[in-house]
Design a protein around this motif. Structure first.
Motif, PDB file in Angstrom:
ATOM      1  N   GLY A   3     -15.539   9.365 -19.513  1.00 54.74           N
ATOM      2  CA  GLY A   3     -14.353   9.628 -20.038  1.00 54.74           C
ATOM      3  C   GLY A   3     -13.666  10.860 -19.377  1.00 54.74           C
ATOM      4  N   GLU A   4     -13.925  11.120 -18.282  1.00 59.67           N
ATOM      5  CA  GLU A   4     -13.076  12.331 -17.348  1.00 59.67           C
ATOM      6  C   GLU A   4     -11.669  11.863 -17.073  1.00 59.67           C
ATOM      7  OE1 GLU A   4     -13.930  13.943 -12.651  1.00 59.67           O
ATOM      8  OE2 GLU A   4     -14.950  12.195 -13.502  1.00 59.67           O
ATOM      9  N   GLU A   5     -11.002  12.918 -17.561  1.00 61.76           N
ATOM     10  CA  GLU A   5      -9.434  12.734 -16.915  1.00 61.76           C
ATOM     11  C   GLU A   5      -9.179  12.665 -15.867  1.00 61.76           C
ATOM     12  OE1 GLU A   5      -6.741  15.507 -18.974  1.00 61.76           O
ATOM     13  OE2 GLU A   5      -7.708  15.578 -20.898  1.00 61.76           O
ATOM     14  N   PHE A   6      -8.661  11.855 -15.188  1.00 65.58           N
ATOM     15  CA  PHE A   6      -8.319  11.359 -14.061  1.00 65.58           C
ATOM     16  C   PHE A   6      -6.500  11.135 -13.898  1.00 65.58           C
ATOM     17  CE2 PHE A   6      -8.599   8.469 -10.244  1.00 65.58           C
ATOM     18  CZ  PHE A   6      -9.555   9.207  -9.187  1.00 65.58           C
ATOM     19  N   THR A   7      -6.036  11.399 -12.624  1.00 64.64           N
ATOM     20  CA  THR A   7      -4.475  10.889 -12.362  1.00 64.64           C
ATOM     21  C   THR A   7      -4.465   9.830 -11.259  1.00 64.64           C
ATOM     22  OG1 THR A   7      -3.541  12.887 -12.951  1.00 64.64           O
ATOM     23  CG2 THR A   7      -2.276  11.327 -11.819  1.00 64.64           C
ATOM     24  N   LEU A  93      -8.359   7.995 -18.317  1.00 65.72           N
ATOM     25  CA  LEU A  93      -9.756   8.393 -18.364  1.00 65.72           C
ATOM     26  C   LEU A  93     -10.611   7.378 -17.309  1.00 65.72           C
ATOM     27  CD1 LEU A  93     -10.089   8.888 -22.314  1.00 65.72           C
ATOM     28  CD2 LEU A  93      -9.497  10.576 -20.421  1.00 65.72           C
ATOM     29  N   LYS A  94     -11.312   8.060 -16.794  1.00 67.31           N
ATOM     30  CA  LYS A  94     -12.417   7.485 -15.925  1.00 67.31           C
ATOM     31  C   LYS A  94     -13.931   7.176 -16.507  1.00 67.31           C
ATOM     32  CE  LYS A  94     -14.665   8.475 -11.467  1.00 67.31           C
ATOM     33  NZ  LYS A  94     -14.570   9.306 -10.198  1.00 67.31           N
ATOM     34  N   PHE A  95     -14.445   6.134 -16.392  1.00 68.10           N
ATOM     35  CA  PHE A  95     -15.684   5.903 -16.919  1.00 68.10           C
ATOM     36  C   PHE A  95     -16.512   5.122 -15.593  1.00 68.10           C
ATOM     37  CE2 PHE A  95     -12.853   5.826 -20.621  1.00 68.10           C
ATOM     38  CZ  PHE A  95     -13.423   6.616 -21.291  1.00 68.10           C
ATOM     39  N   VAL A  96     -17.978   5.382 -15.770  1.00 69.05           N
ATOM     40  CA  VAL A  96     -18.562   4.679 -14.752  1.00 69.05           C
ATOM     41  C   VAL A  96     -19.473   3.645 -15.342  1.00 69.05           C
ATOM     42  CG1 VAL A  96     -20.070   5.075 -12.601  1.00 69.05           C
ATOM     43  CG2 VAL A  96     -18.289   6.913 -13.164  1.00 69.05           C
ATOM     44  N   HIS A  97     -19.516   2.539 -14.810  1.00 76.08           N
ATOM     45  CA  HIS A  97     -20.561   1.649 -15.140  1.00 76.08           C
ATOM     46  C   HIS A  97     -21.307   1.178 -13.850  1.00 76.08           C
ATOM     47  CE1 HIS A  97     -22.143  -2.225 -16.625  1.00 76.08           C
ATOM     48  NE2 HIS A  97     -21.911  -2.550 -15.454  1.00 76.08           N
TER      49      HIS A  97
END
Length: 151
Positions: A3-7, A93-97
């Motif tokens: 859930g890292e903030e990302f633009t 928000l950035k999530f990694v699968h």
């Protein structure tokens, strides 16, 4: 971090719209990526970024989506099923699968719980960026960034 903030920066993309049932989801998405890749290959155009899926609506039976591949030059004579446009932009928000597409439910459940815990409201769009090439990578070795634009 989960859930890292990302633009998200907009990229010029070739787009193919589609619909799929949940049962055939991955195969349908792969078919769209193949169609886009074939068009680019025939015209000698290289992708300038990772393939993406933008989910535009979902329900219990399936979903509609935009398959997108970033390009630096515009393909000529696009078939009716394809168009040019820009990828989504803005705060997300950035999530990694990691792993197979079949296990995406677990990732989306964790994302939903994360948003609830933080009291964040997502837009009605999810974006999957395929870090590993889904046409060449074993399905259990996929790495997919999931971007969740916020309201």
């Amino acid at each position: 971090p989960f859930g890292e903030e990302f633009t998200l920066a907009p990229k010029k993309v070739v787009i193919m719209k589609g619909t799929a049932t949940w049962d055939a989801a991955f195969d349908t998405l792969i078919d769209s990526f193949k169609a886009l890749a074939t068009l680019l290959d025939k015209q000698g155009i290289k992708a300038s970024g990772n393939a993406m899926i933008v989910y535009t609506s979902t329900d219990d039976s399936g979903f509609t989506y935009l398959a997108q591949i970033p390009v630096d030059q515009e393909p000529k004579n696009l078939p009716r099923t394809m168009s040019m446009g820009n990828s989504p932009e803005g705060k997300a928000l950035k999530f990694v699968h990691r792993g197979s597409y079949d296990n995406m439910d677990n990732t989306y459940e964790a994302i939903t719980n994360h948003l609830d815990d933080k009291k964040l409201e997502a837009k009605d769009t999810f974006i999957e960026e395929y870090i590993t090439d889904p046409l060449k990578t074993a399905e259990d070795k996929l790495v997919i960034n999931v971007y969740v634009p916020l309201k």
